[in-house]
Write a protein that holds these residues in place. Sequence first.
Motif, short mmCIF file in Angstrom:
data_model
loop_
_atom_site.label_atom_id
_atom_site.label_comp_id
_atom_site.label_asym_id
_atom_site.label_seq_id
_atom_site.Cartn_x
_atom_site.Cartn_y
_atom_site.Cartn_z
N THR A 87 34.96 41.08 48.27
CA THR A 87 34.60 41.34 49.66
C THR A 87 34.89 40.13 50.54
OG1 THR A 87 32.88 42.92 49.03
CG2 THR A 87 32.72 41.95 51.22
N ALA A 88 34.52 38.94 50.05
CA ALA A 88 34.73 37.72 50.84
C ALA A 88 36.21 37.43 51.02
CB ALA A 88 34.03 36.54 50.15
N TYR A 89 37.00 37.60 49.96
CA TYR A 89 38.45 37.38 50.08
C TYR A 89 39.05 38.31 51.14
CZ TYR A 89 38.35 34.85 45.57
OH TYR A 89 38.11 33.95 44.56
N ALA A 90 38.64 39.57 51.09
CA ALA A 90 39.19 40.54 52.04
C ALA A 90 38.75 40.23 53.47
CB ALA A 90 38.75 41.95 51.66
N LEU A 91 37.53 39.76 53.63
CA LEU A 91 37.03 39.45 54.97
C LEU A 91 37.85 38.38 55.66
CD1 LEU A 91 33.13 39.53 54.62
CD2 LEU A 91 34.52 40.94 56.13
N VAL A 92 38.31 37.37 54.89
CA VAL A 92 39.11 36.30 55.51
C VAL A 92 40.61 36.59 55.44
CG1 VAL A 92 37.36 34.51 55.22
CG2 VAL A 92 39.02 34.91 53.39
N GLY A 93 40.95 37.85 55.23
CA GLY A 93 42.35 38.26 55.36
C GLY A 93 43.24 37.96 54.19
N CYS A 94 42.68 37.68 53.02
CA CYS A 94 43.52 37.43 51.83
C CYS A 94 43.92 38.76 51.22
CB CYS A 94 42.76 36.59 50.81
SG CYS A 94 42.45 34.90 51.35
N ARG A 95 45.20 38.96 51.09
CA ARG A 95 45.67 40.19 50.47
C ARG A 95 45.37 40.16 48.97
NH1 ARG A 95 51.75 40.37 52.68
NH2 ARG A 95 51.73 38.45 51.46
N PRO A 96 45.08 41.31 48.37
CA PRO A 96 44.79 41.31 46.93
C PRO A 96 46.00 40.82 46.14
CG PRO A 96 44.21 43.41 47.96
CD PRO A 96 45.00 42.64 48.97
N PRO A 97 45.78 40.12 45.03
CA PRO A 97 46.91 39.73 44.19
C PRO A 97 47.55 40.97 43.58
CG PRO A 97 44.84 39.29 43.07
CD PRO A 97 44.48 39.71 44.47
N ASP A 98 48.75 40.81 43.07
CA ASP A 98 49.42 41.94 42.43
C ASP A 98 48.68 42.37 41.17
OD1 ASP A 98 51.91 42.24 44.10
OD2 ASP A 98 52.05 40.13 43.56
N VAL A 99 48.06 41.41 40.49
CA VAL A 99 47.26 41.71 39.32
C VAL A 99 46.12 40.72 39.25
CG1 VAL A 99 48.71 40.29 37.80
CG2 VAL A 99 47.31 42.12 36.81
N GLU A 100 44.95 41.19 38.85
CA GLU A 100 43.75 40.35 38.81
C GLU A 100 43.06 40.54 37.45
OE1 GLU A 100 40.46 38.99 42.08
OE2 GLU A 100 40.90 41.12 41.93
N PRO A 101 43.62 39.95 36.40
CA PRO A 101 43.09 40.18 35.05
C PRO A 101 41.73 39.51 34.85
CG PRO A 101 44.78 38.50 35.00
CD PRO A 101 44.78 39.04 36.40
N ARG A 102 40.89 40.19 34.10
CA ARG A 102 39.60 39.62 33.70
C ARG A 102 39.69 39.12 32.27
NH1 ARG A 102 34.72 43.29 36.17
NH2 ARG A 102 35.78 44.05 38.04
N ALA A 103 38.99 38.04 32.00
CA ALA A 103 39.05 37.45 30.67
C ALA A 103 38.61 38.44 29.60
CB ALA A 103 38.18 36.19 30.62
N THR A 104 37.54 39.18 29.87
CA THR A 104 37.02 40.09 28.85
C THR A 104 37.98 41.23 28.53
OG1 THR A 104 35.81 41.28 30.58
CG2 THR A 104 34.60 39.61 29.33
N GLY A 105 38.94 41.47 29.41
CA GLY A 105 39.91 42.54 29.15
C GLY A 105 41.12 42.07 28.36
N HIS A 106 41.17 40.78 27.97
CA HIS A 106 42.36 40.23 27.32
C HIS A 106 42.03 39.39 26.10
CE1 HIS A 106 43.55 41.35 31.38
NE2 HIS A 106 44.77 41.46 30.93
N ILE A 107 40.89 39.67 25.50
CA ILE A 107 40.50 38.88 24.33
C ILE A 107 41.44 39.10 23.14
CG2 ILE A 107 38.66 38.63 22.61
CD1 ILE A 107 36.68 38.74 24.93
N PRO A 108 41.97 40.31 22.89
CA PRO A 108 42.97 40.43 21.82
C PRO A 108 44.19 39.52 22.03
CG PRO A 108 42.15 42.59 22.42
CD PRO A 108 41.60 41.63 23.44
#
Length: 468
Positions: A87-108
């Motif tokens: 929410t804060a990133y969007a409020l200050v006009g930062c466009r979403p990154p192309d990909v936003e990986p989370r650590a827990t989704g890449h443990i393998p």
Amino acid sequence: MREFRPVTHGKASVYLCGATVQGAPHLGHLRSAVCFDILVRWLEASGQQVTYCRNVTDIDDKILRAAAAAEIPWWALAERNYRDFSTAYALVGCRPPDVEPRATGHIPDMIALIERLMTNGHAYATGGDVYFDVERARGYGTLSNQPALSQSPAWSEASEAIEETEAANPLAHKRDARDFVLWKGAKPGEPAWQAPWGPGRPGWHIECSAMAVGYLGSTFDIHGGGQDLIFPHHENERAQSWAAGDEFARYWVHHGLVTLADTKMSKSTGNALAAADALQRVRPQELRYYLGQFHYRSTMEYSGEALEDAAAAYQRIERFVTRAQHTLGLAAPSPDLVPPGLPISFAAALDDDLSVPSALAALHATVRDGNYALSKGDQENAATCLAQARAMLAVLGLDPLAPAWQAGDTGGRLREVVDALVALAIKERDAARARGDYASADSIRDTLEASGVVVEDTLEGTRWELAR
């Protein structure tokens, strides 16, 4: 500095170390996001096709401690804070990154990377943990410019933090004090994943190496983050990635920190100004201007006065854009200009290590020229200045007429009314002065100032701004 030459011509890959979501975002987090949003926008404006990856660290000692203190599950705390960051990133006009990986989704992926390091002799298991063997690392310490790392002050300081997080495992026996953890053996009450050497969870450094390479390839262009991450985080990332056979990042970009009372803003120490608090003082686009106006490598000491000064500077730009757009009407030019339509000084500034201060100087010069053209009724030059100003503002993510700001600006219509009313009052004052009725002119000026509008007579015409 080096000239930027991407791995693949016409394409740029960017990885930014994102937030560890143990708490709500503060100004330091937003500055990081704004700096890299401007970098990505400039790369795109320069003709690069950008792949922008910004990770989220959603499993970490700090997250576990914060969740325990709040008496909620660790994943619930991480998810709540992640949403606050988004929410804060969007409020200050930062466009979403192309990909936003989370650590827990890449443990393998992290487990596979650790296995590669163990197979080639660069990592070893002990007491349920796995450590990286720094002694065998190529060029360790050169990223942070301290090759004799074991004797450096930075190592002494960092080793204290490492000992704090690793001392809880008395069964682990490191070969060298510099060796850092790749995998933390399971502890009672903590989340754990299965791995060939035993259950546990990944260390912080291995997370970014796995995610960066997973999305951007074994060799990519730019790796960024705060200057506080150079050591040990980025030093360790590079060491383990090189040891695994990846060339990893070709350019490292580190932004300066935001300080409060000359001390780094930090959630863990409580020395921070929350993003939400700053947004109570100024509008989101004004906060973005404030955070982006300094050179990205410089340290920013927060002050309320500087924040208000930045808001006033942005309002001067905003008034020109809205006034020129209203005056020109259908004759107003499209802002969709390519870099050749940008002032040479602006483009040269951003090509010179992303010098936003110099770029802003070019922008303000164009605004002054545009105001002068409007005051003289020179619509052709006013249109040129408007087009150039909006093209520059688009690169900086600050165009007042951009849909993102228009959609999120609930007071936009009110400001348009205020602008029109003040313009009418100034027109009446100018007319009174022209006919020599200075008493009426002074009365209008006094009324405006009593309402919080400061009027200034310049060679280019009458200007106004809200009193601070």
